[in-house]
Design an enzyme around this catalytic site. Structure first.
Site, PDB file in Angstrom:
ATOM      1  N   LYS A 138       0.846  -1.194   0.000  1.00 46.42           N
ATOM      2  CA  LYS A 138       0.000   0.000   0.000  1.00 46.42           C
ATOM      3  C   LYS A 138       0.877   1.238   0.000  1.00 46.42           C
ATOM      4  O   LYS A 138       1.995   1.135   0.501  1.00 46.42           O
ATOM      5  CB  LYS A 138      -0.965   0.027   1.189  1.00 46.42           C
ATOM      6  N   TYR A 223      -4.523   4.267   6.214  1.00 45.88           N
ATOM      7  CA  TYR A 223      -5.062   3.308   7.197  1.00 45.88           C
ATOM      8  C   TYR A 223      -6.425   3.766   7.714  1.00 45.88           C
ATOM      9  O   TYR A 223      -7.312   2.939   7.962  1.00 45.88           O
ATOM     10  CB  TYR A 223      -4.088   3.122   8.367  1.00 45.88           C
TER      11      TYR A 223
END
Ligand code: NAD
Length: 373
Positions: A138, A223
């Protein structure tokens, strides 16, 4: 589903659900550490032997279903050291110029891309063209356009594209999702996600827009973006966002230091989130409903993840996130399994579309519609 997989799944489930009893753990871990046949192992090459690559490699040693078998790096001395540590044959080692030749290597199934963000897109296209499955860190790419191209390239090449969303397999996280789905919180009304840390060395790639694609939002704010979605269990339909910057020398144009953002979801749930590179250990999720709540702090760090709900503490045992992730990703790639919270390219793309829209909302100062479809 094979009976061996059933057996392993039962073992994993029992290890997750049985509370810590002295003596039990050692005994069960011994059984769990027995490796299955080589033929059912996902054989992985890591691209980018940096700090997170090192963590993933260490965690994969304990994986029952995935094994580190190859290396891709621009630093020959790292290759030599890793070869010795993980017993990797020379024929499975590549650099950034010659790794397309991996297509002729039948001993590697997948490449795990753990390089700076800007490299994820071009490297994924090359790995897909070589006919190997891709696990990509990510953020999956710098923006939604790149993300779409990656999803398309992997689809056309007939390979899987997964994103390193390790929290999607974490015990306490899945427990909160289970409780929400069972109605334990009543009607969910609000989510708060706080994600940040104090970033050091001003010369690192994370503070270089070309390599990072932005600042804290791309690295750590993601996140809260991703967490808002799996904690609420819906896709956000609008966002408002505000950026603040206290150090314009360290955080140059296009590198965000702090962004606050708010989501609205179809059911009326609202979320309030913070992404920052200038506060220490900010890692907290809070979900509130008409009948109860869940709070987690830390909520996305390497663990143990800690927290409680209105019913009591969250107490699923901590298992190294990347070990569980690699086991589950091997099942997804080799056995066609699916993740309860998806980890595929489409999932990574959704976060990129949302982040593009957050940056747009910062610029316009308006409530922006999120177009995931
Ligand atoms: P890092 O700087 O420690 O490692 C990056 C690696 O890429 C290094 O080995 C470096 O040599 C190599 N590299 C190749 N080309 C490069 C280039 N042009 N410039 C700079 N380095 C180059 O970074 P990291 O912390 O390992 O992060 C790598 C990726 O992993 C990032 O996308 C990051 O977001 C992701 N990450 C994910 C998690 C997670 O929990 N899922 C945690 C940390 C990092």
């Amino acid at each position: 589903m094979s009976s061996r997989r059933n057996f392993l799944q039962k073992l994993t489930l029992s290890a997750v659900s049985i509370p810590f009893i002295p003596g039990f753990e050692t005994k069960s871990m011994n059984v769990m550490n027995q490796k299955p046949d080589q033929s059912t192992l996902l054989r992985v090459a890591i691209m980018g032997l940096g700090s997170y690559g090192t963590r993933v490699a260490e965690a994969m040693v304990d994986s029952k279903k995935a094994k580190l078998v190859g290396l891709i790096s621009g630093t020959p001395s790292k290759i030599t050291a890793w070869q010795a540590k993980y017993n990797i044959p020379e024929k499975n080692c590549y650099n950034y110029e010659n790794f397309d030749a991996i297509k002729d290597n039948p001993d590697i199934d997948a490449v795990y891309i753990i390089t700076p963000n800007a490299l994820h897109h071009p490297q994924t296209l090359r790995v897909a063209a070589a006919g190997k499955h891709v696990i990509c860190e990510k953020p999956m790419a710098l923006n939604a356009r790149e993300g779409r191209e990656m999803v398309e390239a992997c689809k056309n090449a007939g390979v899987k594209l997964l994103v390193g969303y390790r929290m999607h397999f974490e015990g306490n996280t899945l427990e909160v999702i289970r409780m929400r789905e069972a109605g334990a919180f009543g009607e969910v009304k609000f989510f708060q996600g706080l994600s940040g840390f104090k970033i050091g060395d001003p010369t690192q790639w994370r503070l270089n827009k070309e390599l990072a694609g932005g600042g804290a939002m791309m690295d750590i704010g993601i996140y809260s973006v991703n967490g808002a979605r799996y904690m609420v269990g819906e896709e956000p339909e609008w966002v408002t966002a505000q950026e603040t910057k206290t150090d314009p020398v360290k955080f140059k144009e296009g590198v965000d230091e702090t962004i606050m953002f708010q989501f609205g979801f179809p059911s009326g749930v609202v979320a309030s989130c913070l992404s920052t590179y200038s506060m220490s250990n900010l890692d907290r999720f809070f979900l509130n409903g008409t009948e109860g709540y869940a709070e987690m702090q830390p909520s996305t760090g390497y663990g143990p993840i800690k927290g409680k709900t209105h019913k009591g503490p969250l107490d699923k045992p901590h298992i190294t996130h990347q070990t569980v992730q690699m086991d589950r990703m091997a099942e997804i790639i080799l056995e066609g399994d699916t993740a309860q919270v998806p980890v595929d390219g489409e999932e990574g793309l959704k976060d990129l579309i949302i982040i593009d829209t957050i940056y747009k909302a910062v610029k316009t100062g308006k409530k922006e519609r999120i177009k995931l479809g």
